[in-house]
Scaffold this motif. Structure first.
Motif, PDB file in Angstrom:
ATOM      1  N   THR A   1       9.651  -5.778   6.050  1.00 43.23           N
ATOM      2  CA  THR A   1      10.843  -6.435   6.255  1.00 43.23           C
ATOM      3  C   THR A   1      11.964  -6.065   5.102  1.00 43.23           C
ATOM      4  N   THR A   2      11.290  -5.407   4.030  1.00 41.73           N
ATOM      5  CA  THR A   2      12.390  -5.493   2.924  1.00 41.73           C
ATOM      6  C   THR A   2      12.584  -3.941   2.388  1.00 41.73           C
ATOM      7  N   LEU A   3      11.772  -2.959   2.716  1.00 37.64           N
ATOM      8  CA  LEU A   3      11.922  -1.633   2.307  1.00 37.64           C
ATOM      9  C   LEU A   3      13.190  -1.163   3.285  1.00 37.64           C
ATOM     10  N   GLY A   4      14.068  -0.192   2.792  1.00 37.02           N
ATOM     11  CA  GLY A   4      14.872   0.452   3.277  1.00 37.02           C
ATOM     12  C   GLY A   4      14.603   2.031   3.253  1.00 37.02           C
ATOM     13  N   ASP A   5      15.515   3.090   4.129  1.00 37.68           N
ATOM     14  CA  ASP A   5      15.001   4.125   3.948  1.00 37.68           C
ATOM     15  C   ASP A   5      15.257   4.858   2.608  1.00 37.68           C
ATOM     16  N   ASP A   6      16.199   4.321   1.750  1.00 42.38           N
ATOM     17  CA  ASP A   6      16.372   5.005   0.534  1.00 42.38           C
ATOM     18  C   ASP A   6      15.182   4.565  -0.340  1.00 42.38           C
ATOM     19  N   ASP A   7      14.254   3.514   0.110  1.00 39.33           N
ATOM     20  CA  ASP A   7      12.998   3.460  -0.540  1.00 39.33           C
ATOM     21  C   ASP A   7      12.189   4.241  -0.420  1.00 39.33           C
ATOM     22  N   LEU A   8      12.106   5.003   0.586  1.00 34.25           N
ATOM     23  CA  LEU A   8      10.834   5.967   1.152  1.00 34.25           C
ATOM     24  C   LEU A   8      11.025   7.313   0.128  1.00 34.25           C
ATOM     25  N   VAL A   9       9.823   7.773  -0.239  1.00 33.01           N
ATOM     26  CA  VAL A   9       9.791   8.972  -1.093  1.00 33.01           C
ATOM     27  C   VAL A   9       9.951  10.173  -0.029  1.00 33.01           C
ATOM     28  N   GLU A  10      10.546  11.139  -0.534  1.00 33.75           N
ATOM     29  CA  GLU A  10      11.181  12.169   0.238  1.00 33.75           C
ATOM     30  C   GLU A  10       9.806  13.589   0.307  1.00 33.75           C
ATOM     31  N   ASN A  11       8.895  13.346  -0.607  1.00 36.60           N
ATOM     32  CA  ASN A  11       8.037  14.563  -0.450  1.00 36.60           C
ATOM     33  C   ASN A  11       6.718  13.999   0.303  1.00 36.60           C
ATOM     34  N   TRP A  12       6.892  13.087   1.278  1.00 39.40           N
ATOM     35  CA  TRP A  12       5.397  12.721   1.629  1.00 39.40           C
ATOM     36  C   TRP A  12       5.688  12.620   3.579  1.00 39.40           C
ATOM     37  N   GLY A  13       6.431  13.747   3.847  1.00 36.76           N
ATOM     38  CA  GLY A  13       6.525  13.923   5.027  1.00 36.76           C
ATOM     39  C   GLY A  13       7.360  12.979   5.782  1.00 36.76           C
ATOM     40  N   GLU A  14       7.278  12.899   7.419  1.00 44.74           N
ATOM     41  CA  GLU A  14       7.893  11.948   8.336  1.00 44.74           C
ATOM     42  C   GLU A  14       7.456  10.522   8.070  1.00 44.74           C
ATOM     43  N   THR A  15       8.269   9.391   7.613  1.00 42.02           N
ATOM     44  CA  THR A  15       7.942   8.069   7.499  1.00 42.02           C
ATOM     45  C   THR A  15       9.033   7.313   8.293  1.00 42.02           C
TER      46      THR A  15
ATOM     47  N   SER B   1       0.733  -1.097  -0.185  1.00 44.91           N
ATOM     48  CA  SER B   1       0.021   0.060   0.246  1.00 44.91           C
ATOM     49  C   SER B   1       1.143   1.430   0.033  1.00 44.91           C
ATOM     50  N   TYR B   2       1.886   1.207   0.692  1.00 43.62           N
ATOM     51  CA  TYR B   2       3.027   2.402   0.729  1.00 43.62           C
ATOM     52  C   TYR B   2       3.461   2.642  -0.743  1.00 43.62           C
ATOM     53  N   GLU B   3       3.824   1.726  -1.295  1.00 36.39           N
ATOM     54  CA  GLU B   3       4.493   1.636  -2.818  1.00 36.39           C
ATOM     55  C   GLU B   3       3.367   2.237  -3.689  1.00 36.39           C
ATOM     56  N   ALA B   4       2.070   1.820  -3.492  1.00 36.81           N
ATOM     57  CA  ALA B   4       1.132   2.320  -4.373  1.00 36.81           C
ATOM     58  C   ALA B   4       0.574   3.558  -4.060  1.00 36.81           C
ATOM     59  N   PHE B   5       0.526   4.085  -2.645  1.00 39.47           N
ATOM     60  CA  PHE B   5      -0.099   5.427  -2.306  1.00 39.47           C
ATOM     61  C   PHE B   5       1.119   6.524  -2.629  1.00 39.47           C
ATOM     62  N   ALA B   6       2.323   6.088  -2.121  1.00 48.80           N
ATOM     63  CA  ALA B   6       3.258   7.221  -2.015  1.00 48.80           C
ATOM     64  C   ALA B   6       3.796   8.145  -3.316  1.00 48.80           C
ATOM     65  N   PRO B   7       3.643   7.492  -4.506  1.00 47.45           N
ATOM     66  CA  PRO B   7       3.870   8.128  -5.612  1.00 47.45           C
ATOM     67  C   PRO B   7       2.808   9.041  -6.136  1.00 47.45           C
ATOM     68  N   ILE B   8       1.409   8.758  -5.588  1.00 42.59           N
ATOM     69  CA  ILE B   8       0.213   9.419  -5.552  1.00 42.59           C
ATOM     70  C   ILE B   8      -0.244  10.618  -4.689  1.00 42.59           C
ATOM     71  N   TRP B   9      -0.388   9.953  -3.301  1.00 43.49           N
ATOM     72  CA  TRP B   9      -0.915  10.893  -2.587  1.00 43.49           C
ATOM     73  C   TRP B   9      -0.333  12.234  -2.217  1.00 43.49           C
TER      74      TRP B   9
ATOM     75  N   PRO C   1      -4.910  16.570   2.661  1.00 45.79           N
ATOM     76  CA  PRO C   1      -4.002  17.614   3.421  1.00 45.79           C
ATOM     77  C   PRO C   1      -3.505  17.170   4.915  1.00 45.79           C
ATOM     78  N   ARG C   2      -4.286  16.600   5.339  1.00 50.71           N
ATOM     79  CA  ARG C   2      -3.937  16.177   6.865  1.00 50.71           C
ATOM     80  C   ARG C   2      -3.010  14.864   6.703  1.00 50.71           C
ATOM     81  N   TYR C   3      -3.525  13.812   5.730  1.00 53.85           N
ATOM     82  CA  TYR C   3      -3.002  12.550   5.717  1.00 53.85           C
ATOM     83  C   TYR C   3      -1.440  12.770   5.183  1.00 53.85           C
ATOM     84  N   ASN C   4      -1.347  13.866   4.452  1.00 52.57           N
ATOM     85  CA  ASN C   4       0.081  14.304   3.805  1.00 52.57           C
ATOM     86  C   ASN C   4       0.815  14.862   4.735  1.00 52.57           C
ATOM     87  N   ALA C   5       0.278  15.397   5.634  1.00 55.69           N
ATOM     88  CA  ALA C   5       1.153  16.142   6.808  1.00 55.69           C
ATOM     89  C   ALA C   5       1.529  15.322   7.802  1.00 55.69           C
ATOM     90  N   MET C   6       0.620  14.201   8.198  1.00 63.17           N
ATOM     91  CA  MET C   6       0.841  13.248   9.348  1.00 63.17           C
ATOM     92  C   MET C   6       2.098  12.403   9.199  1.00 63.17           C
TER      93      MET C   6
END
Length: 191
Positions: A89-103, A61-69, A77-82
């Motif tokens: 068990t497989t994602l690393g910090d480098d796999d996270l998008v940078e424009n979706w706030g604290e993850t 779900s993260y991989e589906a939502f992160a490029p779009i939301w 607006p609130r989901y994007n900010a929170m």
């Protein structure tokens, strides 16, 4: 202790896969394909966004939502900010998008249990059917927000597992039917 809320669009036969048009499911986009739109039926979605203080997602779900939301600033607006938490068990910090706030990446169900013990308000789980099944089986989900659609999909990911576990009682706290056949059902888990 924080409240963990699982929120889903669900067919009457329990399928939660591909409600918004995700590729690969034969009935992809089933929530909007055949029913007249009734705005009141989706009121709970706006309320969830106002009440939640964090979002929890499984990896898919993260991989589906992160490029779009993140670009949906008017809708979420609130989901994007929170703060967001992704169980993987497989994602690393480098796999996270940078424009979706604290993850923050959580590695296990035990990490989710520890998160629930922290200070703060409700945590909303979107999508993430496999994660929700595991969290429900572990007794960590506190509430279900369901919009049940009047259709049978047959195949697809289901919200609840078929594992052999003790009976779990739920208390209906809110319900409403809409002219297009959607039923809103809100259940608290009885502990």
């Amino acid at each position: 202790m924080r409240t963990l809320i699982s929120t889903h669009f669900m067919s009457l036969d329990g399928v939660v896969e591909a409600p918004g048009g995700e590729p690969g499911h034969r009935s992809s986009g089933w929530t909007f394909a055949d029913l007249p739109f009734v705005e009141d039926a989706y009121e709970i979605k706006g309320r969830e966004q106002e009440e939640a203080t964090a979002m929890l997602l499984g990896r898919l779900s993260y991989e589906a939502f992160a490029p779009i939301w993140p670009s949906m600033t008017a809708e979420f607006p609130r989901y994007n900010a929170m703060p967001k938490y992704v169980v993987s068990t497989t994602l690393g910090d480098d796999d996270l998008v940078e424009n979706w706030g604290e993850t923050t990446i959580l590695r296990s169900i035990a990490d989710v249990a520890a998160l629930k013990e922290t200070e703060g308000g409700p945590i909303s789980i979107h999508g993430s059917a496999t994660l929700v099944r595991d969290l429900t089986d572990a007794g960590l989900v506190d509430r279900f927000h369901l919009l049940v659609f009047p259709l049978l999909l047959g195949a697809g990911k289901r919200l609840f597992s078929e594992s052999d576990k003790p009976k779990q009682m739920l208390r209906l706290t809110e319900s409403q039917g809409y002219p297009n056949g959607i039923q809103k059902l809100v259940y608290d888990v009885v502990r």
